[in-house]
Design a protein around this motif. Structure first.
Motif, short mmCIF file in Angstrom:
data_model
loop_
_atom_site.label_atom_id
_atom_site.label_comp_id
_atom_site.label_asym_id
_atom_site.label_seq_id
_atom_site.Cartn_x
_atom_site.Cartn_y
_atom_site.Cartn_z
N ILE A 145 47.01 37.61 21.50
CA ILE A 145 47.21 38.52 22.64
C ILE A 145 45.87 38.75 23.35
CG2 ILE A 145 47.89 40.85 23.34
CD1 ILE A 145 49.79 40.86 20.90
N THR A 196 45.04 37.45 27.13
CA THR A 196 44.65 38.43 28.16
C THR A 196 43.31 38.05 28.78
OG1 THR A 196 45.85 40.19 27.00
CG2 THR A 196 44.14 40.88 28.56
N GLY A 210 52.32 37.71 22.03
CA GLY A 210 53.45 38.63 21.91
C GLY A 210 53.37 39.63 23.05
N ASP A 211 53.98 40.79 22.86
CA ASP A 211 53.95 41.83 23.88
C ASP A 211 52.52 42.33 24.07
OD1 ASP A 211 56.67 41.65 24.22
OD2 ASP A 211 57.10 43.24 22.75
N LEU A 212 52.09 42.42 25.32
CA LEU A 212 50.75 42.93 25.59
C LEU A 212 50.67 44.41 25.25
CD1 LEU A 212 49.72 41.21 28.96
CD2 LEU A 212 49.60 40.33 26.62
N ARG A 213 49.51 44.84 24.82
CA ARG A 213 49.25 46.23 24.43
C ARG A 213 48.78 47.02 25.65
NH1 ARG A 213 45.60 43.03 20.28
NH2 ARG A 213 44.87 42.50 22.36
N ASP A 218 45.50 45.86 27.11
CA ASP A 218 45.59 44.57 27.81
C ASP A 218 46.12 44.77 29.23
OD1 ASP A 218 45.00 43.46 25.24
OD2 ASP A 218 47.12 43.54 24.75
N HIS A 219 47.19 45.56 29.35
CA HIS A 219 47.76 45.83 30.67
C HIS A 219 46.75 46.53 31.58
CE1 HIS A 219 51.85 44.48 30.06
NE2 HIS A 219 51.94 45.15 28.92
#
Length: 200
Positions: A94, A98, A29-32, A35-36
């Motif tokens: 996720i 990552t 899903g959307d990276l947190r 993670d970024h």
């Protein structure tokens, strides 16, 4: 250090991904934010390590790459996907995605030092072709004696000195440990094969 840091990171992430996501890279899903941040640090390594290599500061370049691998283990331990997967498989996806992206980048950063290992990882991550060309051990005869060195044939190379763009859903190949820890008892035998060498 290779076994405990780099080999450990790659092996546990690839084994976990292969087991829990049917042998494929998870669909995240959307990276947190965490993670970024981690992926940004790894991406920045291409500039830092590349600059050190251009200056022929090989020890510093390898140390920087190994430090990024250590950060990968720290990230993985902090997220603990082996616990996440029991509560929320999407969160674990996720984390593992990552970590796989980071390993995909790190294999390239390690390639100047560990070309054969990086090629193995390239294939386990589901890619085809030669990362930086065909690798061959070539024997060189010189006045001081003979030695072997790795030689590259760059034809057909598919690798780029850039951060990973690992696609979700890509099929992985069965992982295996990258390194094996050597028993200290073999050291005298290995040294004897090298022949006489100056002390110190």
């Amino acid at each position: 250090e290779l076994v405990a840091t780099w080999g450990n990171l790659a092996n546990r992430v690839l084994t976990f991904a292969y087991k829990h996501w049917d042998g494929c890279v998870p669909q995240p899903g959307d990276l947190r934010p965490a993670d970024h941040e981690f992926l940004a640090r790894v991406q920045a390594g291409f500039g830092v390590v590349g600059g050190l290599l251009e200056q022929v500061k090989l020890r510093a370049a390898l140390a920087e790459t190994m430090a990024l691998a250590a950060e990968g283990n720290k990230y993985l331990d902090g997220q603990a996907p082996w616990f996440q997967i029991k509560q929320d498989k999407a969160e674990a996806a996720i984390t593992i995605y990552t970590a796989l992206r980071a390993i995909d980048s790190l294999k390239t950063l390690f390639a100047p030092f560990l070309p054969f290992t990086s090629q193995t990882l390239h294939e386990v991550l589901g890619y085809d072709g030669q990362l930086f060309g065909q690798l061959r051990l070539r024997r060189y005869e010189e006045p001081g004696g003979a030695h072997q060195a790795v030689a590259y044939d760059p034809a057909g190379a598919v690798g780029r000195w850039a951060a990973s763009e690992l696609p979700p859903g890509q099929a992985l190949r069965p992982p295996a440990p990258l390194f094996r820890k050597l028993d200290p008892s073999i050291v005298p035998d290995e040294l004897s094969r090298l022949g006489p060498h100056p002390a110190g």
